[in-house]
Design a protein around this motif. Structure first.
Motif, PDB file in Angstrom:
ATOM      1  N   HIS A 137      -4.798  -4.456  -4.283  1.00  0.00           N
ATOM      2  CA  HIS A 137      -6.184  -4.770  -3.933  1.00  0.00           C
ATOM      3  C   HIS A 137      -6.953  -5.400  -5.092  1.00  0.00           C
ATOM      4  O   HIS A 137      -8.189  -5.318  -5.145  1.00  0.00           O
ATOM      5  N   ASP A 187      -2.349  -0.617   5.155  1.00  0.00           N
ATOM      6  CA  ASP A 187      -3.699  -0.313   4.669  1.00  0.00           C
ATOM      7  C   ASP A 187      -4.682  -0.032   5.801  1.00  0.00           C
ATOM      8  O   ASP A 187      -5.807   0.398   5.540  1.00  0.00           O
ATOM      9  N   MET A 235      -2.383  -9.318   3.123  1.00  0.00           N
ATOM     10  CA  MET A 235      -2.577  -8.125   3.945  1.00  0.00           C
ATOM     11  C   MET A 235      -1.254  -7.456   4.256  1.00  0.00           C
ATOM     12  O   MET A 235      -0.224  -8.108   4.406  1.00  0.00           O
ATOM     13  N   ARG A 276      -1.719  -7.232  -1.817  1.00  0.00           N
ATOM     14  CA  ARG A 276      -2.948  -7.400  -1.004  1.00  0.00           C
ATOM     15  C   ARG A 276      -4.089  -7.906  -1.889  1.00  0.00           C
ATOM     16  O   ARG A 276      -5.189  -7.330  -1.908  1.00  0.00           O
TER      17      ARG A 276
END
Lengths: 338, 338
Positions: B240, A284, A280, B274
């Motif tokens: 992601h 975002d 993380m 991430r």
């Protein structure tokens, strides 16, 4: 007042930064253009992510160039405004850098509630507190009765992680450096247990201590640290456990890539325990920042959320405070008061 | 027919198994008790997970004891039934072990559709195919236009991963060992590109080949392999991205834990990109098996899903076929026909 001061990146650090990697510079006071605001910085935030920005490597955010001002968030008072949205004297926050003064566009500034101490906007109600809140909500799937482990537990992210998890009914285990921080973790931040990683030379010994504190295993591991704590905790993870990878401060100062290779064992744990590992980065999540403030500001104002700040005095002392923080010398959120 | 045969675990392997780790034993034909069924096994499944069961370590499933029959799924015909649910001659599947005959409780058996080849229940419509389907649905969040990389791509899991992802509009990149498997990956399983990992000595060289095949980066990495392919692919992951950790066959035969330690770099990739890394074991997903069969059985019957089987003949040849499979000697789903 015709001069401003700033700290720039003088050279790229090798491993742990040293004072010579920074330079204190003076310059003419900047003049705000149309739609811009001049801010006199009163509080500056020092955060571990800044170490990454000092390296010239492609990452999630641009690195600081040589000779450029060190990046960072500050709080201050508006000195002059060419924007209708801000007036002289307003308390504001924005990415001022390590500077006594900064000119920012109105859209880059946020007005702060005068009822709370200004520095809270840098810690418990700023990026660190929001990181804990957003990371737990997005990736940790907290369930009452579960057990959470977090390192750097008296820091601004770890202490918020612990308090949110505790409020949701989890058993919370703090890992911190030294008996004073462990006492703070228990007494101030309400952790159910606190373990001094300095009292454990290797991962095996640290694991034994965590095992004792987590008799039902570990369901959520908030990764602030990496290194020894990761090796200690991973084998204790329960099936379907969650790991939130937020930082790896143990590895920031250059990584010894000697052996053994821990990756096969970690990958095997991920597989056999069906773990979910989520990286993380708070950038975002900014869309949720208003929701965070709406939920947590009243709790901070009422004293339901504890926070600690370490305050260094004077811009010229920012590099030393930053280096000390990377070495674990701070206890709470590291602030520089100008 | 008064005797049955089985393959037992004679000793625990050191790294890659050798024939002496197995024993072929004869025994009296078992007699089904009340509610039990005697099955004559016609097809036996060999799968990489069985290597893990040969070790005496705590894992997600019990290990095979010394002298016990090797675990595994079989297909066969009912020879005798003491259950109303099954009649002599029924085509069934269950955990028969590496055995010519097995007695199972009725609840441990499933009747098979006679319209399809019996062995499909062990591969494309069995655990491997289901693993691909469930893993992609649960953890991979496939989006049209994205890019997927999978190793062991002509195997029963990898080939289904590729076909499902392709059908959902992804660009699919196969990693396989040797030019023949690469041709199969492209021509039979419809991968957009196939890369022979044997043509690339190290991760850097393999990475260059994947980079060429994946000009937009990698969004989903299905981890069947570990080792060199993981090191090659990880730096190519997009922000992601998702990694589904299903197996690490490169590390099954004992792990050299010499250096360097790859973990810090991997953890950093997880953080800055991430990434979401999800460990999966198919046993968590059995509730969805009927949905899988309902969706995929017609596609297999119509030939819309390709599958390949390598068939070894005779129970006595199961150990050699298993060892060859672990070394990448098979091309498709490894079956033993009895």
């Amino acid at each position: 007042m015709t001069q401003m001061h700033r700290i720039t990146l003088a050279r790229r650090p090798q491993g742990m930064p040293v004072p010579e990697d920074f330079a204190l510079e003076a310059d003419d006071m900047p003049v705000p253009g149309d739609g811009e605001v001049l801010v006199a910085v009163t509080h500056l935030s020092l955060d571990p992510y800044m170490r990454g920005r000092m390296d010239d490597v492609k990452s999630y955010a641009p690195s600081v160039g040589l000779g450029e001002v060190m990046t960072g968030q500050g709080v201050g008072r508006v000195l002059a405004s060419n924007s209708k949205g801000f007036a002289e004297g307003d308390l504001v926050t924005g990415i001022t850098g390590w500077s006594s003064h900064a000119v920012l566009k109105a859209g880059e500034l946020r007005k702060l509630d005068e009822a709370l101490p200004p520095s809270t906007a840098l810690g418990v109600l700023g990026m660190p507190g929001f990181t804990a809140w957003a990371g737990l909500n997005s990736f940790a799937d907290l369930k009452a009765g579960e057990t959470l482990v977090v390192g750097a537990a008296t820091g601004p992210v770890g202490s918020m992680v612990g308090q949110i998890a505790k409020a949701r009914g989890l058993r919370t285990i703090a890992i911190a450096g030294g008996p004073e921080k462990c006492a703070l973790a228990r007494d101030t931040f309400g952790f159910d247990a606190a373990i001094d990683h300095r009292a454990h030379q290797d991962a095996r010994s640290l694991r034994a201590a965590i095992t004792e504190a987590a008799p039902d295993g570990v369901d959520v591991y908030w990764e602030n640290v990496g290194g020894k704590l990761l090796h200690a905790t991973l084998p204790l993870m329960n099936v379907h456990g969650r790991i939130v990878v937020c930082g790896t401060i143990a590895w920031y100062g250059g990584v010894d890539t000697g052996g053994p290779d821990h990756l096969p064992a970690v990958w095997r744990q991920v597989l056999v325990k069906r773990l979910r590992v989520s990286g993380m980065i708070i950038f975002d999540h900014w869309a949720d920042f208003p929701a965070f403030l709406a939920e947590m500001t009243p709790k901070v104002a009422k004293g339901e959320i504890a926070y600690l700040e370490d305050v260094a005095q004077g811009l010229e002392n920012a590099p030393a405070a930053f280096i000390a923080m990377l070495q674990g010398g701070n206890t709470g959120k590291q602030i520089v008061a100008l």
